[in-house]
Scaffold this motif. Structure first.
Motif, short mmCIF file in Angstrom:
data_model
loop_
_atom_site.label_atom_id
_atom_site.label_comp_id
_atom_site.label_asym_id
_atom_site.label_seq_id
_atom_site.Cartn_x
_atom_site.Cartn_y
_atom_site.Cartn_z
N TYR A 143 32.94 41.03 36.82
CA TYR A 143 34.30 41.37 36.90
C TYR A 143 35.32 40.29 36.46
CZ TYR A 143 38.80 42.31 39.56
OH TYR A 143 39.93 42.77 39.94
N PHE A 144 35.12 38.85 36.79
CA PHE A 144 35.90 38.17 36.45
C PHE A 144 35.86 37.92 34.79
CE2 PHE A 144 35.83 35.74 40.68
CZ PHE A 144 36.58 36.56 41.11
N GLY A 154 42.69 33.13 32.84
CA GLY A 154 42.66 31.99 31.70
C GLY A 154 41.41 32.19 30.90
N SER A 155 41.30 31.84 29.65
CA SER A 155 40.17 32.14 28.69
C SER A 155 39.32 31.04 28.67
CB SER A 155 40.72 31.99 27.11
OG SER A 155 41.31 30.78 27.04
N ASP A 156 39.55 29.95 29.39
CA ASP A 156 38.44 28.97 29.53
C ASP A 156 37.90 28.75 30.97
OD1 ASP A 156 40.83 28.13 30.77
OD2 ASP A 156 40.72 25.91 30.12
N VAL A 157 38.08 29.90 31.83
CA VAL A 157 37.73 29.91 33.05
C VAL A 157 36.22 29.82 33.33
CG1 VAL A 157 37.79 31.30 35.39
CG2 VAL A 157 40.06 30.96 34.04
N ASP A 158 35.67 29.14 34.29
CA ASP A 158 34.25 29.18 34.84
C ASP A 158 34.24 30.30 35.78
OD1 ASP A 158 31.74 29.00 35.78
OD2 ASP A 158 31.94 26.70 35.65
N THR A 159 33.85 31.48 35.22
CA THR A 159 33.85 32.72 35.92
C THR A 159 32.81 32.59 37.10
OG1 THR A 159 32.63 33.94 34.28
CG2 THR A 159 34.90 34.13 34.30
N PHE A 164 31.32 32.55 42.75
CA PHE A 164 30.22 31.89 43.71
C PHE A 164 31.45 31.36 44.91
CE2 PHE A 164 28.33 28.13 45.74
CZ PHE A 164 27.13 28.76 45.97
N LEU A 165 32.43 30.69 44.53
CA LEU A 165 33.40 30.62 45.40
C LEU A 165 33.81 31.79 46.52
CD1 LEU A 165 35.25 28.48 47.12
CD2 LEU A 165 36.87 28.84 45.22
N MET A 166 34.33 32.66 45.84
CA MET A 166 34.60 34.10 46.35
C MET A 166 33.66 34.42 47.46
SD MET A 166 37.30 35.84 47.27
CE MET A 166 37.23 37.39 48.20
N VAL A 167 32.19 34.57 46.94
CA VAL A 167 31.09 35.13 47.55
C VAL A 167 30.69 34.20 48.71
CG1 VAL A 167 29.00 35.95 47.64
CG2 VAL A 167 30.44 36.60 45.65
N VAL A 192 41.86 31.27 50.93
CA VAL A 192 40.68 31.25 49.99
C VAL A 192 40.79 32.17 48.78
CG1 VAL A 192 38.28 32.06 49.73
CG2 VAL A 192 39.22 31.04 52.04
N ILE A 193 41.74 33.23 48.95
CA ILE A 193 41.89 34.00 47.67
C ILE A 193 42.74 33.14 46.74
CG2 ILE A 193 43.00 36.15 46.73
CD1 ILE A 193 41.92 37.59 49.32
N ASP A 194 43.57 32.43 47.42
CA ASP A 194 44.97 31.67 46.54
C ASP A 194 43.92 30.81 45.55
OD1 ASP A 194 46.85 33.06 47.36
OD2 ASP A 194 47.74 31.23 48.64
N GLY A 195 43.04 30.06 46.14
CA GLY A 195 41.90 29.22 45.68
C GLY A 195 41.43 29.79 44.72
N VAL A 196 40.71 30.91 44.70
CA VAL A 196 39.80 31.60 43.68
C VAL A 196 40.99 32.03 42.54
CG1 VAL A 196 38.59 33.86 43.23
CG2 VAL A 196 38.38 32.49 45.18
N LEU A 197 42.19 32.34 42.91
CA LEU A 197 42.95 32.61 41.84
C LEU A 197 43.34 31.47 40.85
CD1 LEU A 197 45.31 35.47 43.50
CD2 LEU A 197 43.51 35.65 41.91
N ARG A 198 43.61 30.39 41.67
CA ARG A 198 44.08 29.07 40.82
C ARG A 198 42.88 28.68 40.04
NH1 ARG A 198 46.17 27.64 46.22
NH2 ARG A 198 48.50 27.80 46.08
N LEU A 199 41.52 28.99 40.54
CA LEU A 199 40.27 28.62 39.65
C LEU A 199 40.27 29.55 38.53
CD1 LEU A 199 38.01 26.54 39.69
CD2 LEU A 199 36.77 28.39 40.96
N LEU A 200 40.91 30.75 38.57
CA LEU A 200 40.73 31.48 37.50
C LEU A 200 41.93 31.35 36.45
CD1 LEU A 200 40.37 35.12 39.40
CD2 LEU A 200 38.52 33.80 37.96
N GLY A 201 42.80 30.18 36.97
CA GLY A 201 43.65 29.81 35.76
C GLY A 201 44.71 30.65 36.13
N ALA A 202 45.23 30.83 37.30
CA ALA A 202 46.41 31.61 37.55
C ALA A 202 47.72 30.81 37.76
CB ALA A 202 46.21 32.43 38.86
N GLY A 203 47.32 29.64 38.05
CA GLY A 203 48.78 28.82 37.84
C GLY A 203 49.25 28.88 39.14
N ALA A 204 50.42 29.03 39.43
CA ALA A 204 51.41 29.14 40.55
C ALA A 204 50.84 30.48 40.91
CB ALA A 204 53.03 28.98 40.50
N VAL A 205 50.33 30.47 42.07
CA VAL A 205 49.87 31.76 42.75
C VAL A 205 51.07 32.39 43.69
CG1 VAL A 205 48.13 33.00 44.43
CG2 VAL A 205 47.59 31.17 43.04
#
Length: 207
Positions: A143-144, A154-159, A164-167, A192-205
């Motif tokens: 999905y990611f 983000g294009s450089d995200v470790d999906t 793994f963090l979300m699950v 937790v979801i905020d943290g996952v979105l930041r990891l996805l390269g979301a910037g300011a959640v």
């Protein structure tokens, strides 16, 4: 026992429902074909007809417990996400579906480790059906990956790391109270979801 003769009047779903009732009330060690037949109001032959043996019944119980996650699977469509608000909704729904699954599955897995024979039997069912959190991680990673390809994240995200963090976070939130009797130290799911979105390269959640 071979499957033969006319099917019994009671259906497979009703037998599985009775098995889940036994599991929740009395634990996996009492999840016998005799106990389930008694609860469902059928003969043991009906259990054998539908499931062949106790192992087949256990597999059906796991599959029934997985139903919330199977129902959620269609929501893992990256093409449907137009932005982070859409992704947040999907992650919130995933957390709810995972909790519903673990409410049943954790009891089976934890109880099984108290009896060597049951542990081996449950382990065989898990292995044969490839059950396990790795499947959730793989689905969430896919999905990611789709979100990354469409430019939503983000294009450089470790999906894989984000998945793994979300699950693992949703798993721990259910497992900790069951194993230790408290939820001390577990952050609210929105954090937790905020943290996952930041990891996805979301910037300011934002919510």
């Amino acid at each position: 026992m071979a499957r033969r003769g006319r099917p019994p009047a009671i259906g497979r779903d009703e037998v599985v429902a009775a098995a889940l009732d036994v599991l929740r009330e009395r634990g996996v060690a009492r999840l016998t074909t005799r106990e389930v037949a008694s609860r469902a109001g059928v003969s043991e032959g009906s259990i054998f007809y539908h499931f062949t043996d106790r192992r087949g019944l256990l597999a059906a119980v796991f599959s029934e417990a997985l139903r919330p996650l199977f129902a959620f699977k269609n929501d893992l469509d990256p093409a449907a996400a137009r932005g982070l608000d859409d992704v947040r909704v999907v992650l919130e729904e995933y957390a709810v579906a995972m909790r519903a699954f673990l409410d049943d599955a954790l009891e089976v897995l934890i109880a099984a480790h108290g009896d060597a024979a049951v542990r081996d039997e449950v382990g065989a069912v898990v292995t044969a059906n490839d059950f396990g959190p790795h499947r959730g991680v793989a689905a969430m990673t896919q999905y990611f990956d789709g979100l990354r390809e469409s430019g939503v994240v983000g294009s450089d995200v470790d999906t894989h790391a984000a998945a793994f963090l979300m699950v693992s976070a949703t798993f721990l939130r259910s497992a900790q109270p069951t194993l230790f009797g408290h939820s001390t130290g577990t952050p609210p799911m929105p954090e937790v979801i905020d943290g996952v979105l930041r990891l996805l390269g979301a910037g300011a959640v934002s919510r």
